[in-house]
Design an enzyme around this catalytic site. Structure first.
Site, PDB file in Angstrom:
ATOM      1  N   GLU A  44      -1.209  -2.475   9.897  1.00 46.35           N
ATOM      2  CA  GLU A  44      -1.734  -2.168  11.020  1.00 46.35           C
ATOM      3  C   GLU A  44      -2.778  -3.258  11.641  1.00 46.35           C
ATOM      4  O   GLU A  44      -2.823  -3.134  13.126  1.00 46.35           O
ATOM      5  CB  GLU A  44      -3.075  -1.273  10.164  1.00 46.35           C
ATOM      6  N   TRP A  69     -20.810  -2.195  -9.030  1.00 46.92           N
ATOM      7  CA  TRP A  69     -19.659  -2.134  -8.549  1.00 46.92           C
ATOM      8  C   TRP A  69     -19.004  -3.768  -9.048  1.00 46.92           C
ATOM      9  O   TRP A  69     -19.378  -4.383  -9.630  1.00 46.92           O
ATOM     10  CB  TRP A  69     -19.769  -2.363  -7.424  1.00 46.92           C
ATOM     11  N   THR A  92       3.766   1.028   6.464  1.00 52.00           N
ATOM     12  CA  THR A  92       3.033   0.963   5.005  1.00 52.00           C
ATOM     13  C   THR A  92       4.486   1.216   3.913  1.00 52.00           C
ATOM     14  O   THR A  92       4.618   2.009   3.534  1.00 52.00           O
ATOM     15  CB  THR A  92       2.021   1.057   5.104  1.00 52.00           C
ATOM     16  N   LYS A 104     -16.040   0.309 -10.601  1.00 57.33           N
ATOM     17  CA  LYS A 104     -17.386   1.295 -10.586  1.00 57.33           C
ATOM     18  C   LYS A 104     -17.647   1.250 -12.531  1.00 57.33           C
ATOM     19  O   LYS A 104     -17.252   2.428 -12.923  1.00 57.33           O
ATOM     20  CB  LYS A 104     -17.599   2.318  -9.928  1.00 57.33           C
TER      21      LYS A 104
END
Lengths: 520, 520
Positions: free
Chosen positions: B311, B420, B167, B415
């Site tokens: 992944e 959110w 990654t 936030k």
């Protein structure tokens, strides 16, 4: 180095999860004795869960084999899922088996339960003390619906059996193979590939290939995997039933043996019906006659030519060629399959487009043995370069790019004067003759030549009594395709050609018929 | 009951067999530093066999890891096959990694050899005593060609590693995953499905997604599996290179991140070029902006929206919707993949089209761990109903039929005042504003609200200096889509937006940039 990818079972559980969760509104239409049943994947999933609870109550678990003698219906489809989801093996039994064959396979496989369709009278003659017989009817439906939906299915290893099928053995007892969750998953996924069948959620798919044999080529699984509308044509579907279903349900892809489409095409012409929704017919089990391909094309329908056998679970090649000559080939094998051709001693034969040899095959959905039959297994496999290959019994030619052309079944080749004649080649040639509906060629013993070819021919209604042996032979000669000694010694006109329980020309019966007719 | 299906390894060996035997005449075109290279699969296969002999001589075997730091070229493609065919693992290293990252992954993976492209200057700064470095150039070609073709590859278990990828770790060291032969095979086969990408032998496929990252979504493997012509766009491909390759080679399907197509579209408009052969652009890594989809559509090009991550090997969803609103969703998962959404405590959240939660995933090409990193593995997986699920870190909403809509990366959510805000939603909204070429939104610390959104905007050349903060905010307000408190506090105009080494918005760098700009 081991990979870090998780162990994930390729299984019917994933197909069911998709059908239930991702495509709840997709439809299943089923023609049954009582009429037409239509429900959504959502309702189907609920029924599968209720049926699973019923089966569990009957003691079905991961050690069980459950038989079915049934047509392509929604009830059969529910069993296709419930039994493997519980970890058991669904044993599909050929509706056209003789009661003695049914009896043999039910006892040999050890079926705990046997579900049978209402019109399968043969069941009454079957003696199988260890099996409980259940009729697929309204009462069965009520019984299933009285059970709560099972909410949990066990994890099943992908190499466990899911569906079991027996060959229509022409000699000796039928031989069994057990397909795995994994092989069904991979083969079904393959059917979604554009150059295989290309089934998508936009399709309306009708498998006419029977669910009682080689799991209807996994088409039911592939359809539910991708959310396609599935149309199941039910008991003994005739051309009238098929035409109605295609028109009423808007079928886009239909799958079945050439004989199905020959009869349908004949019916459509007689009744002057067209099928505007139908885009593709996938056919296998025998080479599609050129007249059939042309006839379908005139209606705007493409023909895909597939090849496979009980021992390869379903299909291993698909040819989508637009070229009618090229389409007579079986084509290239699908990913996950490998082939070679060998001579009788097992030596490899080159891919030169000329050399004949037996096709041997290995791959992700090819059987590695016959169920509980070490002796039959021994004769049907060979080892090349340390790997096991299944001997198909098909004599083929491979072109330099691996496109397969089946010459004949090894046992149907005709040996005349020490040379081989392909019965398949002659049959296909005769079927290009306008007056001919169907034809079969077999070898009959001959004192001088060893064997000689004889043709059985079904004429179209309008030509009956008007076309004779000499016309057929003259037509064959005019093709300039065969040496003179290939031409059949006899042409016998019949009303229909006997088929095996899986719809193929029954050459064993044919030889007997011919013997009788030629003596007469 | 065990199935009777043979054990057959789903592996790159089968893909290679197909490429070599079934599609010898298919073409591979590769843009390299010296110009354009063109050869057939037949010649490619021969090169792979020579390269394999060379690698074998260098001591490469089934225990070896071989690194590459290379662009999408034929030389890289040959290594994609040779190393796994020998049973080794190909470790693709990100060309854009910092030398210290390269050094870390080479040593951590234990690369025996590292092949690098001529322009990868960073290699000089890498200290890896145990690895031998080989430059991919003419001399390398001559060396390979001086070796005889290897005629036998060992059988490799399908769960063995084939390709390894790290990654682009934004915090801490990069994390490694190792894809298996099996996962690559199944994922490649999936790419042939009509409703995934539908690659066929008739296609001309150009993966712009880099081969140095997540094996270019397995597109090179899928293409060779089915005999498609493969066009590899080589080092640092700009919009001019891509446009030329598409036109000259007749590319029908091209695959890459949205930013590739944004720049290409901009270039096509400026230069008044069209791309008549191109039918489909598959894009992933970020939601494709609506303006991009519309722009491509005007040129007759369809956009497919795919989703995946390192992944999950490559892609796990594809959305082919013709409806532009619907196409903003990531879509349904492919066969062989399962998903759920969970709250921070790991409880399942319903698929109601409203509830946000983290996407967790399992399936046939999802990693089950990080390479040699038990600690990182522990934090990234959870167990539900006895099964392991990978935590994607993506906050999503699922509609009742399982179509995924990514709200944001969990760590990029803003936030504000205890509520959110989705940075992705705001970015996509700003990018529908005609004068905007690209936009990014990040949260910056705020004493009163905790965090507040700030937008970075790249204007199209012709609008620079003519559009201000108020215009952007007024546009957002006019959409009637967001509550007032969602609107960014600041709009900062920049010339370009920093990207990670895999082409995604680099929000870590963005936050630093913004801090600097707002202080100034």
């Amino acid at each position: 180095m081991k990979s870090t990818i998780m162990d994930y079972n390729l299984s019917i559980h994933n197909v069911f999860w998709r059908a239930e969760k991702l495509y709840p509104d997709s439809q299943i239409v089923s023609r049954v004795h009582e009429g037409k049943v239509r429900y959504t994947y959502s309702k189907f999933s609920e029924r599968v869960r209720r049926l699973s609870e019923y089966l569990r109550e009957q003691g079905v678990d991961s050690s069980s084999v459950v038989g079915t003698i049934a047509w392509n219906t929604h009830r059969h489809l529910e069993l296709y899922f419930s039994v493997p989801l519980l970890g058991g093996v669904l044993h599909t039994i050929n509706v056209r088996f003789h009661p003695s064959e049914m009896e043999y396979v039910i006892n040999f496989a050890g079926d705990k339960l046997v579900f049978y369709d209402v019109d399968v009278e043969e069941v009454k003659k079957v003696r199988a003390e260890k099996s409980k017989f259940v009729r697929l009817d309204d009462e069965f439906d009520r019984e299933v619906n009285s059970h709560p939906p099972l909410d949990y299915f066990p994890e099943v290893d992908e190499r466990e059996g899911a569906v079991m099928c027996f060959t229509s053995g022409t000699t000796g007892h039928p031989k069994g193979v057990v397909y795995s969750h994994r092989s069904i998953f991979i083969h079904s996924l393959s059917l979604l590939a554009k150059e295989i069948v290309g089934i998508s959620s936009q399709d309306i798919v009708m498998p006419v290939v029977p669910m009682f044999h080689i799991s209807a080529w996994d088409v039911p699984f592939a359809s539910l995997m991708t959310g396609a509308k599935l149309v199941l044509p039910g008991p003994r579907p005739g051309p009238d039933h098929l035409a109605s279903l295609i028109r009423e349900e808007g079928v886009t892809v239909a799958i079945g043996a050439p004989t199905v489409w020959i009869n349908l095409l004949d019916y459509l012409r007689r009744e002057k019906i067209d099928l505007p929704s139908l885009k593709v017919v996938v056919t296998g089990g025998a080479e599609p006659p050129k007249g059939l391909i042309k006839g379908l094309r005139e209606l705007g329908i493409r023909t895909y030519h597939a090849w496979g056998m009980t021992e390869t679970e379903a299909i291993t090649t698909v040819n989508q060629s637009e070229n009618i000559e090229e389409l007579s080939r079986q084509g290239k094998v699908m990913p996950g399959i490998e082939v070679k051709i060998v001579d009788p001693s097992g030596n490899e034969i080159p891919w030169d487009g000329k050399s004949w040899g037996e096709l041997v095959i290995r791959g992700a959905w090819v059987t590695g043995e016959y169920f509980n039959s070490p002796e039959k297994t021994r004769d049907s496999f060979l080892t090349l370069e340390g790997k096991r290959w299944f001997r198909t019994g098909d004599v083929v030619v491979l072109d330099p790019k691996g496109s397969i052309k089946v010459v004949d079944r090894a046992k149907d080749l005709i040996k005349s004067g020490g040379e081989w004649i392909s019965s398949v080649d002659l049959e296909n040639a005769i079927m290009t003759y306008e007056p001919v509906l169907e034809a079969a060629v077999v070898g009959v013993p001959d004192l001088k030549w060893g064997e000689r070819p004889v043709a059985l021919v079904v004429l179209r209604q309008e030509y009956r009594g008007k076309v004779g042996k000499e016309d057929v032979l003259k037509y064959l000669e005019s093709m300039n395709r065969f040496p003179k000694w290939w031409l059949p010694d006899e042409v016998i006109f019949v009303d229909s050609i006997p088929k095996t329980s899986t719809g193929k020309l029954d050459k064993k019966v044919l030889r007997t018929t011919i013997k009788g007719r030629m003596r007469a």
